[in-house]
Structure formats: C-alpha cells, structure tokens
Design a protein around this motif. Structure first.
Motif, PDB file in Angstrom:
ATOM      1  N   LEU A  74       0.823  -1.204   0.000  1.00  0.00           N
ATOM      2  CA  LEU A  74       0.000   0.000   0.000  1.00  0.00           C
ATOM      3  C   LEU A  74       0.865   1.264   0.000  1.00  0.00           C
ATOM      4  CD1 LEU A  74      -2.814  -1.059   2.509  1.00  0.00           C
ATOM      5  CD2 LEU A  74      -2.891  -1.045   0.014  1.00  0.00           C
ATOM      6  N   THR A  75       1.969   1.228   0.731  1.00  0.00           N
ATOM      7  CA  THR A  75       2.869   2.383   0.758  1.00  0.00           C
ATOM      8  C   THR A  75       3.484   2.634  -0.604  1.00  0.00           C
ATOM      9  OG1 THR A  75       3.387   1.956   3.092  1.00  0.00           O
ATOM     10  CG2 THR A  75       4.897   3.373   1.873  1.00  0.00           C
ATOM     11  N   GLU A  76       3.918   1.557  -1.245  1.00  0.00           N
ATOM     12  CA  GLU A  76       4.495   1.714  -2.580  1.00  0.00           C
ATOM     13  C   GLU A  76       3.451   2.185  -3.581  1.00  0.00           C
ATOM     14  OE1 GLU A  76       6.960  -0.842  -5.955  1.00  0.00           O
ATOM     15  OE2 GLU A  76       6.175  -1.823  -4.153  1.00  0.00           O
ATOM     16  N   LEU A  77       2.223   1.665  -3.474  1.00  0.00           N
ATOM     17  CA  LEU A  77       1.160   2.092  -4.370  1.00  0.00           C
ATOM     18  C   LEU A  77       0.875   3.574  -4.201  1.00  0.00           C
ATOM     19  CD1 LEU A  77      -1.064   1.452  -6.414  1.00  0.00           C
ATOM     20  CD2 LEU A  77      -2.544   0.827  -4.493  1.00  0.00           C
ATOM     21  N   ARG A  78       0.806   4.036  -2.957  1.00  0.00           N
ATOM     22  CA  ARG A  78       0.568   5.468  -2.704  1.00  0.00           C
ATOM     23  C   ARG A  78       1.689   6.316  -3.284  1.00  0.00           C
ATOM     24  NH1 ARG A  78       1.272   7.664   3.269  1.00  0.00           N
ATOM     25  NH2 ARG A  78       3.393   7.106   2.621  1.00  0.00           N
ATOM     26  N   THR A  79       2.923   5.868  -3.125  1.00  0.00           N
ATOM     27  CA  THR A  79       4.061   6.625  -3.641  1.00  0.00           C
ATOM     28  C   THR A  79       4.002   6.751  -5.156  1.00  0.00           C
ATOM     29  OG1 THR A  79       5.441   5.867  -1.799  1.00  0.00           O
ATOM     30  CG2 THR A  79       6.579   6.720  -3.741  1.00  0.00           C
ATOM     31  N   ARG A  80       3.681   5.668  -5.809  1.00  0.00           N
ATOM     32  CA  ARG A  80       3.644   5.700  -7.277  1.00  0.00           C
ATOM     33  C   ARG A  80       2.457   6.523  -7.785  1.00  0.00           C
ATOM     34  NH1 ARG A  80       7.406   2.635  -9.580  1.00  0.00           N
ATOM     35  NH2 ARG A  80       8.462   1.042  -8.299  1.00  0.00           N
ATOM     36  N   LEU A  81       1.325   6.462  -7.074  1.00  0.00           N
ATOM     37  CA  LEU A  81       0.189   7.303  -7.457  1.00  0.00           C
ATOM     38  C   LEU A  81       0.514   8.780  -7.301  1.00  0.00           C
ATOM     39  CD1 LEU A  81      -2.831   5.326  -5.950  1.00  0.00           C
ATOM     40  CD2 LEU A  81      -2.204   5.553  -8.356  1.00  0.00           C
ATOM     41  N   LEU A  82       1.197   9.126  -6.232  1.00  0.00           N
ATOM     42  CA  LEU A  82       1.597  10.520  -6.026  1.00  0.00           C
ATOM     43  C   LEU A  82       2.571  10.969  -7.111  1.00  0.00           C
ATOM     44  CD1 LEU A  82       2.044  10.656  -2.139  1.00  0.00           C
ATOM     45  CD2 LEU A  82       0.201  11.649  -3.516  1.00  0.00           C
ATOM     46  N   ARG A  83       3.444  10.071  -7.541  1.00  0.00           N
ATOM     47  CA  ARG A  83       4.353  10.417  -8.634  1.00  0.00           C
ATOM     48  C   ARG A  83       3.585  10.687  -9.921  1.00  0.00           C
ATOM     49  NH1 ARG A  83       8.971   5.698  -7.797  1.00  0.00           N
ATOM     50  NH2 ARG A  83       9.878   6.509  -5.848  1.00  0.00           N
TER      51      ARG A  83
ATOM     52  N   GLN B 101       4.822   3.400 -16.868  1.00  0.00           N
ATOM     53  CA  GLN B 101       6.078   2.947 -16.274  1.00  0.00           C
ATOM     54  C   GLN B 101       5.935   2.739 -14.777  1.00  0.00           C
ATOM     55  OE1 GLN B 101       8.359   4.858 -14.190  1.00  0.00           O
ATOM     56  NE2 GLN B 101       9.831   3.135 -14.146  1.00  0.00           N
ATOM     57  N   GLN B 102       5.146   3.610 -14.119  1.00  0.00           N
ATOM     58  CA  GLN B 102       4.911   3.452 -12.685  1.00  0.00           C
ATOM     59  C   GLN B 102       4.060   2.205 -12.405  1.00  0.00           C
ATOM     60  OE1 GLN B 102       6.226   5.331 -10.081  1.00  0.00           O
ATOM     61  NE2 GLN B 102       7.496   6.082 -11.764  1.00  0.00           N
ATOM     62  N   ILE B 103       3.096   1.958 -13.262  1.00  0.00           N
ATOM     63  CA  ILE B 103       2.294   0.742 -13.106  1.00  0.00           C
ATOM     64  C   ILE B 103       3.167  -0.492 -13.265  1.00  0.00           C
ATOM     65  CG2 ILE B 103       0.384  -0.586 -14.089  1.00  0.00           C
ATOM     66  CD1 ILE B 103      -0.928   2.058 -14.862  1.00  0.00           C
ATOM     67  N   TRP B 104       4.038  -0.442 -14.278  1.00  0.00           N
ATOM     68  CA  TRP B 104       4.944  -1.568 -14.497  1.00  0.00           C
ATOM     69  C   TRP B 104       5.886  -1.754 -13.299  1.00  0.00           C
ATOM     70  CZ3 TRP B 104       6.457  -5.884 -16.403  1.00  0.00           C
ATOM     71  CH2 TRP B 104       7.804  -6.215 -16.429  1.00  0.00           C
ATOM     72  N   GLY B 105       6.388  -0.653 -12.762  1.00  0.00           N
ATOM     73  CA  GLY B 105       7.273  -0.741 -11.616  1.00  0.00           C
ATOM     74  C   GLY B 105       6.592  -1.319 -10.390  1.00  0.00           C
ATOM     75  N   PHE B 106       5.275  -1.141 -10.293  1.00  0.00           N
ATOM     76  CA  PHE B 106       4.552  -1.676  -9.137  1.00  0.00           C
ATOM     77  C   PHE B 106       4.297  -3.172  -9.262  1.00  0.00           C
ATOM     78  CE2 PHE B 106       0.471  -2.622  -7.013  1.00  0.00           C
ATOM     79  CZ  PHE B 106       0.835  -2.349  -5.704  1.00  0.00           C
ATOM     80  N   ILE B 107       3.982  -3.616 -10.471  1.00  0.00           N
ATOM     81  CA  ILE B 107       3.626  -5.029 -10.634  1.00  0.00           C
ATOM     82  C   ILE B 107       4.823  -5.904 -10.996  1.00  0.00           C
ATOM     83  CG2 ILE B 107       1.304  -4.417 -11.356  1.00  0.00           C
ATOM     84  CD1 ILE B 107       2.101  -5.059 -14.214  1.00  0.00           C
TER      85      ILE B 107
ATOM     86  N   ILE C 104       7.676  -6.327 -20.956  1.00  0.00           N
ATOM     87  CA  ILE C 104       8.365  -5.111 -21.408  1.00  0.00           C
ATOM     88  C   ILE C 104       8.006  -4.761 -22.848  1.00  0.00           C
ATOM     89  CG2 ILE C 104      10.639  -4.128 -21.912  1.00  0.00           C
ATOM     90  CD1 ILE C 104      11.696  -5.550 -19.459  1.00  0.00           C
ATOM     91  N   PRO C 105       8.056  -5.698 -23.821  1.00  0.00           N
ATOM     92  CA  PRO C 105       7.581  -5.341 -25.172  1.00  0.00           C
ATOM     93  C   PRO C 105       6.113  -4.933 -25.180  1.00  0.00           C
ATOM     94  CG  PRO C 105       8.861  -7.359 -25.234  1.00  0.00           C
ATOM     95  CD  PRO C 105       8.622  -7.054 -23.788  1.00  0.00           C
ATOM     96  N   LEU C 106       5.306  -5.541 -24.311  1.00  0.00           N
ATOM     97  CA  LEU C 106       3.899  -5.172 -24.228  1.00  0.00           C
ATOM     98  C   LEU C 106       3.744  -3.740 -23.754  1.00  0.00           C
ATOM     99  CD1 LEU C 106       0.945  -6.091 -24.429  1.00  0.00           C
ATOM    100  CD2 LEU C 106       1.109  -6.847 -22.059  1.00  0.00           C
TER     101      LEU C 106
END
Length: 235
Positions: free
Chosen positions: A17-26, A93-99, A112-114
């Motif tokens: 949840l913390t990482e998700l919040r950080t990426r959403l804020l970015r 890119q943030q979505i990719w970094g989260f999953i 990555i090609p996707l």
C-alpha cells in the motif's frame, strides 16, 4: 500477503500500500508538472484540438460558450486532459514498476515489449482519431444538424404526417446504424456513437412536429366545438 516469485519471501500488505501510494503521487505530480508547463499555451491547445470541428462548421458559424465560465474552464480542462495524455508513458512505467516485482523472469520478458507497444498504440490511436475519425464525424454532424429543422418544416407544411414518421421509426433507426457503419471504423462502438445521436435528432424533430400540429389543430377544434353548440332558443 503476497509473495515475490524471485525470492519467495512474503511482503507485508502495508509495504504494498505504501508503494502504491508513492507511485500514485508520482503520477499526479507528473501530470501537474506537465500542466504547469502547458497552462500558458491553453488557448493555443484549444485552437489546435478544436480545428477538426471548426473546419466543418457552416459558413459564418462560430463556436459559442454555453456558460459564463466556459471561455476559461474549457481550455483549462482541455489542457489538463492533454497533460494526462502526455504523462501516459510515465504512468504506465509506474504501473509496471509496481507489478514487476510480482512477476517471474520469463513474464517480465513478455511484459516489457507489451509496455512499449501499448504506449505506441495509444498515441497511434489518438493520431488516427484526430486526423481521420474526427474530421469525418464532425463533417457529418455539421450537415446533420438540420435534421430536426427539416422534419419540423415537412410536418408544418403538411408534406408528411407525424403518425407516418412514427410508423417509419424502425426504418430510420436501421438507416442511422447503416450510415454509422459506413462512415465510421468497423467496430460497433464507433457505429453506435454516430447512429444514436442521429436517431435522437430525428426524435427531436418528431417531438417538435407533434407540438406544432397539436397547436395548429387547437383553433380548429375550438371552432368546431363552438359550431356544434345548439342555437339559443328564443323566449
């Protein structure tokens, strides 16, 4: 709890949840940074985006504001949407970094090609809509705005009857979808977006025609009711 396939070590839910919040804020910060850079060009962006519509307006016709704040809010909202579109690569890119930590190595090679192809197809779809679909649809709508007026005039002068228009409604609906199929890309969504407004314009014309015929018959009915009254008897 979820596990990282690379290390098989559990990761606390709070960390997710913390990482998700950080990426959403970015993502939000990226959108607002782009918006801050584009805001001074809001009017130019509005002029550029509305060009396909303005080119197909009738002669001496202009776009008007329907609200007091529309001249300011419309370019403001449009610039915000453009900022969102320009920020799509960073958001993906943030979505990719989260999953990505939850994927196996062979899954990452496919993802990555996707991701790259998704960004390319997103902007290619926007370009296709702006340069091909929008001019076609706006050109048709600019010529179809006369539908209610034409229907009302035909009913008013007595060329067609409202009951006849209601009788042919199924054929009109089919015709709208046929025109939408011809003028739009081969998918049911685009066809419906074009056909339904055409059908609604026809219904508006039928409704206005019904009101006109009703008002035109009221004086005649009143006169008939007056003539049908028995003559007054003389004492």
């Amino acid at each position: 709890m979820s596990e990282n396939p690379e290390t098989d070590q559990p990761m606390p839910l709070v960390s997710h949840l913390t990482e998700l919040r950080t990426r959403l804020l970015r993502c939000v910060a990226a959108i607002f940074l782009i918006f801050a850079g584009l805001f001074s060009f809001a009017q130019q962006i509005y002029t550029l985006v509305s060009a396909p519509l303005r080119e197909h307006l009738p002669a001496n016709a202009t776009m008007i504001a329907t609200d007091v704040a529309s001249p300011f809010l419309t370019p403001f909202k449009l610039t915000m949407i453009v900022s969102l579109f320009l920020a799509i690569p960073f958001i993906l890119q943030q979505i990719w970094g989260f999953i990505a930590p939850g994927l196996y190595r062979h899954e990452k090679r496919i993802a990555i090609p996707l991701l790259v192809s998704s960004i390319f197809l997103f902007y290619a779809g926007m370009a296709f809509a702006y340069f091909l679909v929008f001019p076609l649809i706006f050109g048709f709508f600019a010529s179809a705005t006369e539908i209610p007026v034409a229907v009302v005039l035909l009913v008013w002068i007595g060329v067609v009857d409202v009951q006849y228009l209601k009788k042919i409604r199924p054929y009109v609906i089919i015709g709208c979808f046929v025109v939408g199929m011809i003028l739009t890309p081969p998918d049911i969504f685009s066809q419906t977006l074009l056909a339904v407004p055409m059908w609604m314009l026809f219904e508006v014309g039928v409704l206005c025609g019904s009101l006109i015929r009703k008002r035109s018959h009221e004086p005649d009915e009143a006169n008939n009711d007056h003539n049908d009254q028995p003559p007054a008897t003389q004492p």
